[in-house]
Design an enzyme around this catalytic site. Sequence first.
Site, PDB file in Angstrom:
ATOM      1  N   ASP A  13       0.878  -1.150   0.000  1.00 49.81           N
ATOM      2  CA  ASP A  13       0.000   0.000   0.000  1.00 49.81           C
ATOM      3  C   ASP A  13       0.929   1.217   0.000  1.00 49.81           C
ATOM      4  OD1 ASP A  13      -2.340   1.598   0.293  1.00 49.81           O
ATOM      5  OD2 ASP A  13      -1.961   1.717   2.451  1.00 49.81           O
ATOM      6  N   LEU A  14       0.389   2.381  -0.303  1.00 50.52           N
ATOM      7  CA  LEU A  14       1.238   3.565  -0.398  1.00 50.52           C
ATOM      8  C   LEU A  14       1.024   4.527   0.766  1.00 50.52           C
ATOM      9  CD1 LEU A  14       3.254   5.289  -1.899  1.00 50.52           C
ATOM     10  CD2 LEU A  14       1.458   5.936  -3.503  1.00 50.52           C
ATOM     11  N   ASP A  15      -0.202   4.994   0.908  1.00 49.11           N
ATOM     12  CA  ASP A  15      -0.499   5.976   1.954  1.00 49.11           C
ATOM     13  C   ASP A  15      -0.327   5.358   3.336  1.00 49.11           C
ATOM     14  OD1 ASP A  15      -1.214   7.675  -0.095  1.00 49.11           O
ATOM     15  OD2 ASP A  15      -3.334   7.176   0.018  1.00 49.11           O
ATOM     16  N   THR A  21       1.187  10.283   2.970  1.00 48.82           N
ATOM     17  CA  THR A  21       0.281  11.068   2.133  1.00 48.82           C
ATOM     18  C   THR A  21      -1.139  11.040   2.692  1.00 48.82           C
ATOM     19  OG1 THR A  21       0.067   9.129   0.710  1.00 48.82           O
ATOM     20  CG2 THR A  21       1.613  10.824   0.013  1.00 48.82           C
ATOM     21  N   LYS A  49      -9.456   5.447   5.396  1.00 53.26           N
ATOM     22  CA  LYS A  49      -8.157   4.885   5.029  1.00 53.26           C
ATOM     23  C   LYS A  49      -8.308   3.687   4.105  1.00 53.26           C
ATOM     24  CE  LYS A  49      -5.212   6.230   8.945  1.00 53.26           C
ATOM     25  NZ  LYS A  49      -4.345   5.720  10.027  1.00 53.26           N
ATOM     26  N   SER A 120      -2.268   0.383  -4.301  1.00 53.33           N
ATOM     27  CA  SER A 120      -2.861   1.537  -3.639  1.00 53.33           C
ATOM     28  C   SER A 120      -4.182   1.903  -4.299  1.00 53.33           C
ATOM     29  CB  SER A 120      -1.904   2.734  -3.715  1.00 53.33           C
ATOM     30  OG  SER A 120      -2.540   3.914  -3.290  1.00 53.33           O
ATOM     31  N   ALA A 121      -5.142   2.337  -3.479  1.00 53.89           N
ATOM     32  CA  ALA A 121      -6.413   2.812  -4.021  1.00 53.89           C
ATOM     33  C   ALA A 121      -6.255   4.166  -4.692  1.00 53.89           C
ATOM     34  CB  ALA A 121      -7.447   2.904  -2.904  1.00 53.89           C
ATOM     35  N   LYS A 151     -10.840  -2.096  -1.738  1.00 49.88           N
ATOM     36  CA  LYS A 151     -10.587  -2.720  -0.442  1.00 49.88           C
ATOM     37  C   LYS A 151     -11.822  -2.521   0.440  1.00 49.88           C
ATOM     38  CE  LYS A 151      -5.761  -1.260  -0.909  1.00 49.88           C
ATOM     39  NZ  LYS A 151      -4.682  -0.401  -0.388  1.00 49.88           N
ATOM     40  N   GLU A 175       0.271  -3.095   4.727  1.00 48.82           N
ATOM     41  CA  GLU A 175      -0.880  -2.196   4.844  1.00 48.82           C
ATOM     42  C   GLU A 175      -0.897  -1.502   6.198  1.00 48.82           C
ATOM     43  OE1 GLU A 175      -3.482  -0.789   3.692  1.00 48.82           O
ATOM     44  OE2 GLU A 175      -3.886  -1.648   1.721  1.00 48.82           O
ATOM     45  N   ASP A 176      -1.632  -0.376   6.251  1.00 49.54           N
ATOM     46  CA  ASP A 176      -1.808   0.308   7.537  1.00 49.54           C
ATOM     47  C   ASP A 176      -3.278   0.462   7.893  1.00 49.54           C
ATOM     48  OD1 ASP A 176      -2.402   2.279   5.575  1.00 49.54           O
ATOM     49  OD2 ASP A 176      -1.928   3.872   7.012  1.00 49.54           O
TER      50      ASP A 176
END
Length: 223
Positions: A13-15, A21, A49, A120-121, A151, A175-176
Amino acid sequence: MAKFSDIKGFAFDLDGVIADTARFHGEAWHQTADEVGTTWTPELAESLKGISRMASLQMILDAGDHADDFSQADKEALAEKKNHNYQQLISTLTENDILPGMKDFIQSAKAAGYTMSVASASKNAPMILDHLGLTEYFVGIVDPATLTKGKPDPEIFVRAAEVLHLDPENVIGLEDSAAGISSINGAGETSLAIGDPDVLSEADLNFESTSEVTLANIEAKMQ
């Protein structure tokens, strides 16, 4: 859960995993909530999120009981305005915004022969990676515009493994968010959560901070 020796790749995942971000998303969505008359709360911010843009907008409208106040065209305009605001914010990103330890982890994973993809979404993932100077480390980025479900559906992490040409059992997803962990688990991959272990209790592996994520620490947790 797979053995560490079975792992051949990572899907990120990115954020909140590679860069913070999420704070820019929060700021831009807060502006949207103010515009539509929904009270912004920490609980609402947390619920967004890992959720797609249109789904996030709908959650904001539902939270303020405004679901029937806007046409589909209005909603699309609101989502586009939010994205414009968000893009202005992320244009300021630099390598200094990579979360603690993550560049070292990404570099060490590539050096050790692991392949990596981004799940990432965010439709802005390519732009973000470019600003962070990390594009070269990833085989590919799943395009969320090509997905039928967001997700917590597993589709995005299934696709992330396909990008790597790996079976799900050979991939660790990072993931977070709870929705993201559900997505990874549903895809049949090993889930690695970054954040509060009570909130992310469904994960196979948990690190409270990105600075703890190293190949050695992952191997130790998979023993």
